[in-house]
Enzyme design. Structure first.
Site, PDB file in Angstrom:
ATOM      1  N   LYS A  29      25.629  -4.719  -0.230  1.00 25.38           N
ATOM      2  CA  LYS A  29      26.779  -5.066   0.615  1.00 25.38           C
ATOM      3  C   LYS A  29      28.092  -4.863  -0.154  1.00 25.38           C
ATOM      4  O   LYS A  29      29.018  -4.236   0.351  1.00 25.38           O
ATOM      5  CB  LYS A  29      26.656  -6.527   1.076  1.00 25.38           C
ATOM      6  CG  LYS A  29      27.717  -6.898   2.110  1.00 25.38           C
ATOM      7  CD  LYS A  29      27.687  -8.377   2.445  1.00 25.38           C
ATOM      8  CE  LYS A  29      26.393  -8.798   3.063  1.00 25.38           C
ATOM      9  NZ  LYS A  29      26.469  -9.164   4.457  1.00 25.38           N
ATOM     10  N   ARG A  98      29.119 -14.501   0.787  1.00 28.82           N
ATOM     11  CA  ARG A  98      27.898 -13.857   1.298  1.00 28.82           C
ATOM     12  C   ARG A  98      27.070 -13.271   0.165  1.00 28.82           C
ATOM     13  O   ARG A  98      27.618 -12.677  -0.754  1.00 28.82           O
ATOM     14  CB  ARG A  98      28.260 -12.701   2.238  1.00 28.82           C
ATOM     15  CG  ARG A  98      28.975 -13.111   3.486  1.00 28.82           C
ATOM     16  CD  ARG A  98      29.558 -11.862   4.167  1.00 28.82           C
ATOM     17  NE  ARG A  98      30.439 -12.234   5.265  1.00 28.82           N
ATOM     18  CZ  ARG A  98      30.032 -12.405   6.513  1.00 28.82           C
ATOM     19  NH1 ARG A  98      28.770 -12.221   6.836  1.00 28.82           N
ATOM     20  NH2 ARG A  98      30.892 -12.746   7.447  1.00 28.82           N
ATOM     21  N   GLY A 107      18.415 -11.955   5.891  1.00 30.29           N
ATOM     22  CA  GLY A 107      18.272 -13.368   6.235  1.00 30.29           C
ATOM     23  C   GLY A 107      17.582 -14.213   5.177  1.00 30.29           C
ATOM     24  O   GLY A 107      17.329 -15.388   5.387  1.00 30.29           O
ATOM     25  N   MET A 109      18.621 -14.847   2.025  1.00 26.59           N
ATOM     26  CA  MET A 109      19.501 -15.624   1.144  1.00 26.59           C
ATOM     27  C   MET A 109      20.659 -16.221   1.958  1.00 26.59           C
ATOM     28  O   MET A 109      20.673 -16.130   3.172  1.00 26.59           O
ATOM     29  CB  MET A 109      19.971 -14.748   0.004  1.00 26.59           C
ATOM     30  CG  MET A 109      18.824 -14.404  -0.926  1.00 26.59           C
ATOM     31  SD  MET A 109      19.315 -13.438  -2.331  1.00 26.59           S
ATOM     32  CE  MET A 109      19.837 -11.930  -1.580  1.00 26.59           C
ATOM     33  N   ARG A 351      25.672   0.233   5.716  1.00 29.00           N
ATOM     34  CA  ARG A 351      24.646   0.687   4.768  1.00 29.00           C
ATOM     35  C   ARG A 351      23.863   1.812   5.429  1.00 29.00           C
ATOM     36  O   ARG A 351      23.933   1.988   6.643  1.00 29.00           O
ATOM     37  CB  ARG A 351      23.724  -0.460   4.376  1.00 29.00           C
ATOM     38  CG  ARG A 351      22.932  -0.945   5.520  1.00 29.00           C
ATOM     39  CD  ARG A 351      22.086  -2.138   5.211  1.00 29.00           C
ATOM     40  NE  ARG A 351      21.640  -2.641   6.489  1.00 29.00           N
ATOM     41  CZ  ARG A 351      21.203  -3.848   6.716  1.00 29.00           C
ATOM     42  NH1 ARG A 351      21.169  -4.720   5.758  1.00 29.00           N
ATOM     43  NH2 ARG A 351      20.814  -4.205   7.906  1.00 29.00           N
ATOM     44  N   HIS A 467      -5.354 -11.878   2.291  1.00 28.05           N
ATOM     45  CA  HIS A 467      -6.708 -11.329   2.145  1.00 28.05           C
ATOM     46  C   HIS A 467      -6.988 -10.307   3.247  1.00 28.05           C
ATOM     47  O   HIS A 467      -7.423  -9.183   2.989  1.00 28.05           O
ATOM     48  CB  HIS A 467      -7.723 -12.481   2.190  1.00 28.05           C
ATOM     49  CG  HIS A 467      -9.148 -12.026   2.176  1.00 28.05           C
ATOM     50  ND1 HIS A 467      -9.878 -11.869   3.335  1.00 28.05           N
ATOM     51  CD2 HIS A 467      -9.955 -11.670   1.165  1.00 28.05           C
ATOM     52  CE1 HIS A 467     -11.090 -11.447   3.011  1.00 28.05           C
ATOM     53  NE2 HIS A 467     -11.162 -11.321   1.694  1.00 28.05           N
ATOM     54  N   SER A 794     -12.140  17.139 -13.558  1.00 26.47           N
ATOM     55  CA  SER A 794     -11.606  16.508 -12.350  1.00 26.47           C
ATOM     56  C   SER A 794     -11.667  15.001 -12.583  1.00 26.47           C
ATOM     57  O   SER A 794     -12.730  14.458 -12.888  1.00 26.47           O
ATOM     58  CB  SER A 794     -12.432  16.905 -11.137  1.00 26.47           C
ATOM     59  OG  SER A 794     -11.932  16.234 -10.002  1.00 26.47           O
ATOM     60  N   CYS A 862      -9.929  13.828  -8.092  1.00 24.96           N
ATOM     61  CA  CYS A 862     -10.621  13.720  -6.807  1.00 24.96           C
ATOM     62  C   CYS A 862     -10.932  12.281  -6.422  1.00 24.96           C
ATOM     63  O   CYS A 862     -11.601  12.039  -5.429  1.00 24.96           O
ATOM     64  CB  CYS A 862     -11.886  14.572  -6.802  1.00 24.96           C
ATOM     65  SG  CYS A 862     -13.089  14.029  -8.022  1.00 24.96           S
ATOM     66  N   TYR A 882      -4.111  20.311  -9.481  1.00 25.72           N
ATOM     67  CA  TYR A 882      -4.282  19.979  -8.063  1.00 25.72           C
ATOM     68  C   TYR A 882      -4.678  18.526  -7.881  1.00 25.72           C
ATOM     69  O   TYR A 882      -5.138  17.866  -8.821  1.00 25.72           O
ATOM     70  CB  TYR A 882      -5.343  20.891  -7.413  1.00 25.72           C
ATOM     71  CG  TYR A 882      -6.750  20.676  -7.907  1.00 25.72           C
ATOM     72  CD1 TYR A 882      -7.568  19.694  -7.339  1.00 25.72           C
ATOM     73  CD2 TYR A 882      -7.267  21.436  -8.951  1.00 25.72           C
ATOM     74  CE1 TYR A 882      -8.857  19.489  -7.802  1.00 25.72           C
ATOM     75  CE2 TYR A 882      -8.558  21.241  -9.420  1.00 25.72           C
ATOM     76  CZ  TYR A 882      -9.343  20.263  -8.841  1.00 25.72           C
ATOM     77  OH  TYR A 882     -10.619  20.040  -9.299  1.00 25.72           O
TER      78      TYR A 882
END
Ligand code: PEP
Ligand code: MG
Length: 910
Positions: A29, A98, A107, A109, A351, A467, A794, A862, A882
């Protein structure tokens, strides 16, 4: 040294001193207010106290030296600019205080408005506001006293922790006494009375009078904002959004402007484009005669921003001009907050605005068209997580379907099914072929079977790292967590939402992207982006901004990336799909599934073989089947490399489970049947039983112990390659040995394989590479030796993570990862995103030492991490050739590989 100590640290910046790039120091801000000030836009004067000051305060509990004086100096300049003094009884300057951290934490803080009001300056404010619209505001007195009561309320709550409800109750009492339900019916006298009531509440809870000294109010408010960085909800939010805990917040002190001074005043929010679809045009809401907090509190309904044109054309035109300017300046979608005070427009915030995944692509494409950014920048502005979101099937929503609740979109996807409340019931119904949604208050490890059986999971509690959320994401299952409007009653097998009761067996639909919950079955449609990747939507011919933008950005990613992208596929169908999605080869063809189904019988014969002849007969029967498997895949991948991994899991995985077998044998014996075969099988299963099968007889160990098993596979691969090549296609097999920990293991397998290959390939022109997985930590640490015997590596980062951390892949995510995430031991499961410091270090060491021993060594990955956006950047940095991932992840990996190239190697002029 002594001299250095006297140099004062700069803790306060006037808006004119900052700029948009100082977010770390000034918060988002503050940095953007500074930027707008320097652009000459109408920003109320003010200053920003840095995040450094906050951190110093949080570390010691005291304001750092020099801060108070610097605030005094900046306040003096502010007073001068405004021609008023803070809290002056005659004509007070009021300020807002602010929060504003580097990353937006909406919202989470604190904010305190109207600082500077006291028993005297409230009179001055009333005089100053003289001439306000009597009818709309109740007059200047009413406005002033309303501002004062708001200050005591906000200050009491946020600075002195007075319970907010007490103020709410007092307000309700005042309205009741007046016989109204509307704040606006309270007149100046009522509000004067309310101020007295608020002061008493303040005294009761703090043991002191409401501070009358304006500077004291300011200092205490600043402290409260600092401290709100560590408020519980802010801590939780940071954890959820993976925002570092040590950034601190900046504090912005800004001259107050009022949107509640009558119909020629108001407040609003706006976006420079539609943040949902990305469509061009202004989007926003406006509320006349109101302050920002009224909009948030939803006290009155806002009107579309376009209405402002009718209400106040001058301000509207000015606002549009500013928005266009901001977009041009930030070269991106901006969101803004503004206030109009008696016909004068003020910008309170801007922003770069948040947006949906679809809007991110569309806007990036538009900005390229508009010449504001180049394609490299467009690529940087989108990401793989957004692309993945766009590939999930969607609900086809029309007006019939209204969400009944909204939780957190914890794991994306769209799922419909019958509601069940227990894991056991989920398993039962799923076994009958039903789709089920498992609904719980929260899940725990006992729910795992139910979660696996369910189409989706819905919980009324818990966030993105609960969870349910973690496990569902791990399984790629749709999950909405923390839908707290839902009241779940497991014993009675029902939940209540918005007055409706949903019982077991009723159908619900959940959207794991938006977190929305619907009653009934919402139809599903495939995503347009997948249709495009599948080739059924041609971007040149469809009028679909999203598809065109995706096509354009993906093409650029392909042009820029250095990493090739292969796929993990072990059927022709998967290989074909992955190829359509842009895969450039197969990085992992697991051969395990090829031993299942009606081939189990042959595996049993192999395991039960009493002598060489028996075993060879079983292998000979498997050979043509394997050859056919490989032929199909080589054909699909014509011309592209195909890495086939020799069989990896322990053989007993292909046999029936011990308990089931034991029961079958006992029952058959009871009946007097001939059970010789079953008994032999049972004995074999017992013999092969392992306490830790993942660390047991699997991978290369199996190949060294069961004669002929690997040889059969090598022969099948080589013969299939020759057949396919002779038929005119090009097969490029790469044989990969799993679970190697020592070069001697690889050398032994390789010596046998080379003989077979030489014999089979002859002069067919087929070239077969032999390499190894690096998935045991010892292999990573002896990579220099192993590279002497390997043409490619790999990285099997699933096993490397398992063995690096000592975490069982199959158990730990559901068992305790939620706790590790809660404690911040890691921010994301190391099975999902590569642990750069530990497992990543093993990869780096192996890559470096492998290449040092054999410069042409081909390097790939892989494990699941090959399709994870963050991890792709790591593999790019380490210099792999790759990544290989599941077919659906191929586009994500292509995009991220392009982004990694742009971000780490810098822009080029393409
Ligand atoms: C790995 O371990 O990363 C790997 C790709 O092999 P698998 O998952 O089959 O063990
Ligand atoms: Mg493995």
């Amino acid at each position: 040294m002594a001299k250095q100590e006297t140099v004062e640290h700069k803790y306060v910046y006037a808006f004119a001193e900052g700029n948009k790039d100082l977010k770390e120091l000034l918060g988002g801000k503050g940095a953007n207010l500074a930027e707008m000030t320097n652009l000459g836009l109408p920003v109320p004067p003010g200053f920003t106290i840095t995040t450094e000051a906050c951190k110093a305060y949080l570390a010691t509990g005291e304001e750092p030296d020099g801060l108070a004086d610097q605030i005094a100096a900046h306040l003096a300049s502010l007073e001068q600019a405004m021609g008023k003094r803070l809290g002056d009884p005659e004509d007070p300057l009021l300020v807002s205080v602010r929060s504003g951290a580097k990353f937006s934490m909406p919202g989470m803080m604190e904010t305190v408005l109207n600082v500077g009001l006291n028993d005297h300056s409230v009179q001055g404010l009333a005089r100053q506001a003289g001439g306000v619209d009597q009818e709309a505001t109740g007059g200047a007195d009413r406005f002033a006293w309303d501002s004062y009561r708001r200050l005591i309320q906000m200050f009491g709550k946020t600075v002195c922790e007075v319970p907010g409800e007490e103020f709410e109750h007092a307000l309700d009492d005042a309205k009741r006494a007046k016989g109204t339900g509307n704040d606006l019916d309270l007149d100046a006298d009522d509000l004067r009375g309310l101020v007295d009531a608020y002061k008493k509440i303040f005294f009761k809870h703090t043991g002191r009078e409401f501070p009358q000294e304006p500077r004291e109010q300011l200092d205490l408010a600043i402290r409260a904002v600092f401290e709100s960085w560590n408020a519980e909800r802010a801590v939780l939010y940071r954890r959820q959004e993976r925002i570092p805990a040590d950034l601190g917040t900046a504090v912005n002190v800004v001259a107050m402007v009022f949107g509640n001074l009558g119909p020629d005043s108001g407040t609003g929010v706006a976006f420079t484009r539609d943040p949902a679809s990305g469509a061009q045009g202004i989007y926003g809401d406006y509320l006349a005669n109101a302050q920002g907090e009224d909009v948030v509190a939803g006290i009155r309904n806002t009107v579309p921003l376009q209405e402002l044109e009718r209400l106040d054309k001058k301000s509207y035109d000015e606002l549009l001009g500013i928005m266009a300017r901001l977009e041009g300046h930030y070269k991106d979608l901006c969101d803004i907050e503004f206030t109009i005070e008696r016909g004068k427009l003020w910008m309170l915030q801007t922003r770069v605005g948040k947006r949906t995944a679809a809007a991110a692509f569309v806007i990036a494409g538009q900005l390229v068209d508009e010449g504001l950014i180049d394609l490299d920048e467009a690529l940087h502005r989108v990401n793989g997580a957004q692309l993945a979101q766009l590939m999930f099937p969607r609900f086809r929503l029309d007006h019939e379907f209204q969400p009944v609740a909204k939780g957190i979109g914890a794991s994306p996807g769209a799922a419909s099914g019958k509601v069940v409340f227990t894991s056991a019931r989920a398993v039962e119904l799923a076994a009958e072929g039903e789709s089920v949604i498992l609904v719980r208050r929260e899940t725990n490890p006992d729910d795992l079977n139910g979660m696996i059986a369910a189409q989706g999971i819905l919980t009324s509690r818990g966030g993105k790292t609960s969870h349910a959320a973690v496990v569902a994401r791990g399984m790629g299952k749709t999950c909405v967590s923390g839908a707290d409007e839902i009241d779940v009653n497991v014993p009675q097998r029902r939940f209540v939402v918005g007055g409706q009761t949903v019982v077991e067996g009723d159908i619900v639909s959940i959207d794991g992207t938006t977190g929305k919950v619907y009653l009934g079955e919402v139809p599903v449609m495939p995503s347009e982006v997948v249709q495009y990747f599948e080739g059924s939507l041609d971007p040149a011919h469809v009028d679909n901004a999203l598809v065109r933008a995706v096509h354009r950005i993906m093409s650029h990613a392909d042009a820029r990336r250095r990493l090739a992208v292969r796929t993990n596929a072990d059927t022709g169908a998967d290989a074909a799909r992955a190829r359509r999605f842009g895969a450039e080869g197969i990085g992992l063809c697991r051969t395990e599934h090829m031993f299942l189904g009606d081939r189990r019988e042959l595996v049993e014969r192999l395991i039960l073989a009493r002598d060489n002849a028996d075993r060879e007969a079983a292998l000979a029967a498997l050979l043509p089947l394997q050859r056919a498997d490989f032929e199909e895949i080589f054909r699909e991948m014509d011309g592209m490399p195909v890495t086939v991994r020799l069989i990896d899991p322990p053989l007993h995985e292909f046999l029936p489970p011990l308990e089931q077998l034991a029961v079958n044998v006992a029952v058959a014996q009871e009946r007097g049947e001939d059970v010789a075969q079953e008994e032999a099988l049972l004995a074999a299963v017992r013999r092969m039983h392992e306490e830790n099968p993942m660390l047991g007889l699997r991978g290369v160990r199996l190949g060294l112990v069961i004669p002929g098993l690997f040889a059969m596979q090598v022969r099948a691969i080589a013969e299939a390659a020759v057949t396919v090549t002779r038929s005119g296609a090009v097969a490029r097999p790469e044989i990969m040995v799993p679970l190697v920990g020592a070069v001697q293991e690889l050398e032994t397998v390789r010596a046998e394989a080379e003989k077979i290959i030489a014999e089979v390939v002859g002069d067919s022109g087929v070239e077969v590479l032999i390499g190894t997985m690096i998935e045991v930590p010892r292999a990573a640490l002896t990579a220099g030796q192993i590279a002497e015997a390997a043409q490619f590596f790999s990285f099997g980062t699933n096993d490397l993570t398992q063995m690096g951390w000592g975490f069982s892949r199959d158990d730990v995510e559901g068992a305790f990862f939620w706790r590790y995430l809660e404690l911040g031991i890691f921010g994301i499961s190391p099975f999902e995103s590569i642990d750069r410091d530990g497992v990543g270090r093993l990869v780096r060491i192996a890559a470096e030492e492998g290449r040092a021993a054999r410069p042409e060594l081909k390097l790939g990955v892989c494990g699941e991490h090959g399709g994870d956006p963050e991890s792709v950047h790591f593999f790019h940095e380490v210099g792999l050739d790759y990544v290989s991932c599941s077919p659906f992840r191929v586009p994500v990996a292509r995009l991220e590989a392009g982004r990694a190239a742009v971000e780490t190697d810098g822009s080029d002029s393409r």
